[in-house]
Write a protein that holds these residues in place. Structure first.
Motif, PDB file in Angstrom:
ATOM      1  N   GLU A   1      11.530  63.991  18.608  1.00 48.47           N
ATOM      2  CA  GLU A   1      12.974  64.062  19.278  1.00 48.47           C
ATOM      3  C   GLU A   1      14.000  65.069  18.739  1.00 48.47           C
ATOM      4  O   GLU A   1      13.687  65.561  17.557  1.00 48.47           O
ATOM      5  CB  GLU A   1      13.497  62.727  19.001  1.00 48.47           C
ATOM      6  CG  GLU A   1      13.762  62.165  17.679  1.00 48.47           C
ATOM      7  CD  GLU A   1      14.462  60.734  17.746  1.00 48.47           C
ATOM      8  OE1 GLU A   1      15.441  60.389  17.604  1.00 48.47           O
ATOM      9  OE2 GLU A   1      13.728  59.627  18.258  1.00 48.47           O
TER      10      GLU A   1
ATOM     11  N   LEU B   1      19.337  65.501  21.631  1.00 49.01           N
ATOM     12  CA  LEU B   1      19.595  64.938  22.920  1.00 49.01           C
ATOM     13  C   LEU B   1      18.517  64.385  23.502  1.00 49.01           C
ATOM     14  O   LEU B   1      18.782  63.739  24.145  1.00 49.01           O
ATOM     15  CB  LEU B   1      19.988  66.338  23.442  1.00 49.01           C
ATOM     16  CG  LEU B   1      21.381  67.146  23.019  1.00 49.01           C
ATOM     17  CD1 LEU B   1      21.605  68.259  23.819  1.00 49.01           C
ATOM     18  CD2 LEU B   1      22.501  66.120  23.196  1.00 49.01           C
ATOM     19  N   TYR B   2      17.312  64.825  23.085  1.00 48.56           N
ATOM     20  CA  TYR B   2      16.077  64.354  23.880  1.00 48.56           C
ATOM     21  C   TYR B   2      15.064  63.435  22.997  1.00 48.56           C
ATOM     22  O   TYR B   2      15.059  63.862  21.836  1.00 48.56           O
ATOM     23  CB  TYR B   2      15.484  65.283  24.533  1.00 48.56           C
ATOM     24  CG  TYR B   2      16.224  65.970  25.510  1.00 48.56           C
ATOM     25  CD1 TYR B   2      16.522  65.562  26.725  1.00 48.56           C
ATOM     26  CD2 TYR B   2      16.954  67.326  25.223  1.00 48.56           C
ATOM     27  CE1 TYR B   2      17.418  66.243  27.648  1.00 48.56           C
ATOM     28  CE2 TYR B   2      17.599  67.936  26.255  1.00 48.56           C
ATOM     29  CZ  TYR B   2      17.869  67.526  27.585  1.00 48.56           C
ATOM     30  OH  TYR B   2      18.478  68.000  28.288  1.00 48.56           O
ATOM     31  N   ARG B   3      14.319  62.650  23.508  1.00 51.47           N
ATOM     32  CA  ARG B   3      13.104  62.079  23.034  1.00 51.47           C
ATOM     33  C   ARG B   3      12.115  62.266  23.955  1.00 51.47           C
ATOM     34  O   ARG B   3      12.096  62.160  24.940  1.00 51.47           O
ATOM     35  CB  ARG B   3      13.293  60.556  22.942  1.00 51.47           C
ATOM     36  CG  ARG B   3      12.305  59.643  22.385  1.00 51.47           C
ATOM     37  CD  ARG B   3      12.529  58.182  22.075  1.00 51.47           C
ATOM     38  NE  ARG B   3      13.825  57.973  21.158  1.00 51.47           N
ATOM     39  CZ  ARG B   3      14.985  57.776  21.701  1.00 51.47           C
ATOM     40  NH1 ARG B   3      15.200  57.528  22.856  1.00 51.47           N
ATOM     41  NH2 ARG B   3      15.893  57.481  21.005  1.00 51.47           N
ATOM     42  N   ALA B   4      10.711  62.855  23.474  1.00 49.91           N
ATOM     43  CA  ALA B   4       9.842  63.104  24.286  1.00 49.91           C
ATOM     44  C   ALA B   4       8.936  61.823  24.300  1.00 49.91           C
ATOM     45  O   ALA B   4       8.780  61.040  23.621  1.00 49.91           O
ATOM     46  CB  ALA B   4       8.822  64.105  23.576  1.00 49.91           C
TER      47      ALA B   4
ATOM     48  N   LEU C   1      11.310  64.302  29.340  1.00 47.16           N
ATOM     49  CA  LEU C   1      12.533  64.409  28.311  1.00 47.16           C
ATOM     50  C   LEU C   1      13.670  63.275  28.554  1.00 47.16           C
ATOM     51  O   LEU C   1      14.249  63.502  29.685  1.00 47.16           O
ATOM     52  CB  LEU C   1      13.298  65.737  27.904  1.00 47.16           C
ATOM     53  CG  LEU C   1      12.394  66.990  27.650  1.00 47.16           C
ATOM     54  CD1 LEU C   1      13.352  68.350  27.707  1.00 47.16           C
ATOM     55  CD2 LEU C   1      11.814  66.712  26.282  1.00 47.16           C
ATOM     56  N   GLN C   2      13.480  62.374  27.732  1.00 51.13           N
ATOM     57  CA  GLN C   2      14.415  61.277  28.021  1.00 51.13           C
ATOM     58  C   GLN C   2      15.971  61.415  27.399  1.00 51.13           C
ATOM     59  O   GLN C   2      15.813  61.525  25.977  1.00 51.13           O
ATOM     60  CB  GLN C   2      14.054  59.844  27.450  1.00 51.13           C
ATOM     61  CG  GLN C   2      12.803  59.552  28.221  1.00 51.13           C
ATOM     62  CD  GLN C   2      11.882  58.471  27.722  1.00 51.13           C
ATOM     63  OE1 GLN C   2      11.920  58.048  26.386  1.00 51.13           O
ATOM     64  NE2 GLN C   2      11.221  57.847  28.409  1.00 51.13           N
ATOM     65  N   PRO C   3      17.049  61.688  28.052  1.00 59.78           N
ATOM     66  CA  PRO C   3      18.335  61.618  27.240  1.00 59.78           C
ATOM     67  C   PRO C   3      18.485  60.431  26.442  1.00 59.78           C
ATOM     68  O   PRO C   3      18.137  59.199  26.901  1.00 59.78           O
ATOM     69  CB  PRO C   3      19.375  61.716  28.507  1.00 59.78           C
ATOM     70  CG  PRO C   3      18.549  62.046  29.465  1.00 59.78           C
ATOM     71  CD  PRO C   3      17.236  61.433  29.352  1.00 59.78           C
ATOM     72  N   LYS C   4      19.124  60.726  25.234  1.00 60.76           N
ATOM     73  CA  LYS C   4      19.234  59.572  24.101  1.00 60.76           C
ATOM     74  C   LYS C   4      20.651  59.009  24.620  1.00 60.76           C
ATOM     75  O   LYS C   4      20.936  57.825  23.822  1.00 60.76           O
ATOM     76  CB  LYS C   4      19.156  60.068  22.825  1.00 60.76           C
ATOM     77  CG  LYS C   4      17.924  60.683  22.528  1.00 60.76           C
ATOM     78  CD  LYS C   4      17.970  61.606  21.278  1.00 60.76           C
ATOM     79  CE  LYS C   4      17.376  60.616  20.203  1.00 60.76           C
ATOM     80  NZ  LYS C   4      17.482  61.345  18.622  1.00 60.76           N
TER      81      LYS C   4
END
Length: 128
Positions: free
Chosen positions: A54, A57-60, A123-126
């Motif tokens: 992560e 901004l993003y978490r894979a 990519l999931q926005p946090k």
């Protein structure tokens, strides 16, 4: 007349200048896409091995998608050459449409189905 004078900024670019810019952008995008694919493959392998990644901004994450396919040889054995030719040149939706219309046995078609899974890196926005 000096050669150091700037070109007219309002002049339309020539066709050669447009081609040059297009080629530059294409080459840049191809390089970036190749790099993205290579990084994606490395990230997928690491995530499959249990790693977590992560940024601020993003978490894979890995997202599994499924696609139904019908093996041509078995489809042909069950439904014949004409039906195999018709759907082989189109796609799964065509076979499903033929089954929906009653031209193919829907249960037999379902039994032939092979579901293939693929993984996509997302990519999931946090901030959710």
């Amino acid at each position: 007349m000096s050669h150091d004078l700037p070109l007219d900024p309002t002049a339309e670019p020539t066709i050669s200048e447009l081609l040059e810019r297009y080629a530059t952008l294409r080459d840049t995008l191809l390089g970036l896409e190749a790099e993205r694919e290579a990084l994606g493959a490395q990230l997928k392998a690491a995530l499959n091995a249990g790693a977590h990644a992560e940024t601020d901004l993003y978490r894979a994450a890995l997202k599994v998608t499924r696609r139904v396919e019908y093996p041509l040889d078995r489809f042909r054995e069950v439904f014949g050459d004409a039906a195999a030719l018709e759907v082989a040149t189109i796609d799964r939706k065509k076979a499903d449409a033929l089954a929906g219309a009653g031209d193919l046995n829907a249960d037999q078609l379902r039994d032939l189905a092979v579901v293939k899974e693929t993984q996509a890196l997302v990519l999931q926005p946090k901030t959710r």
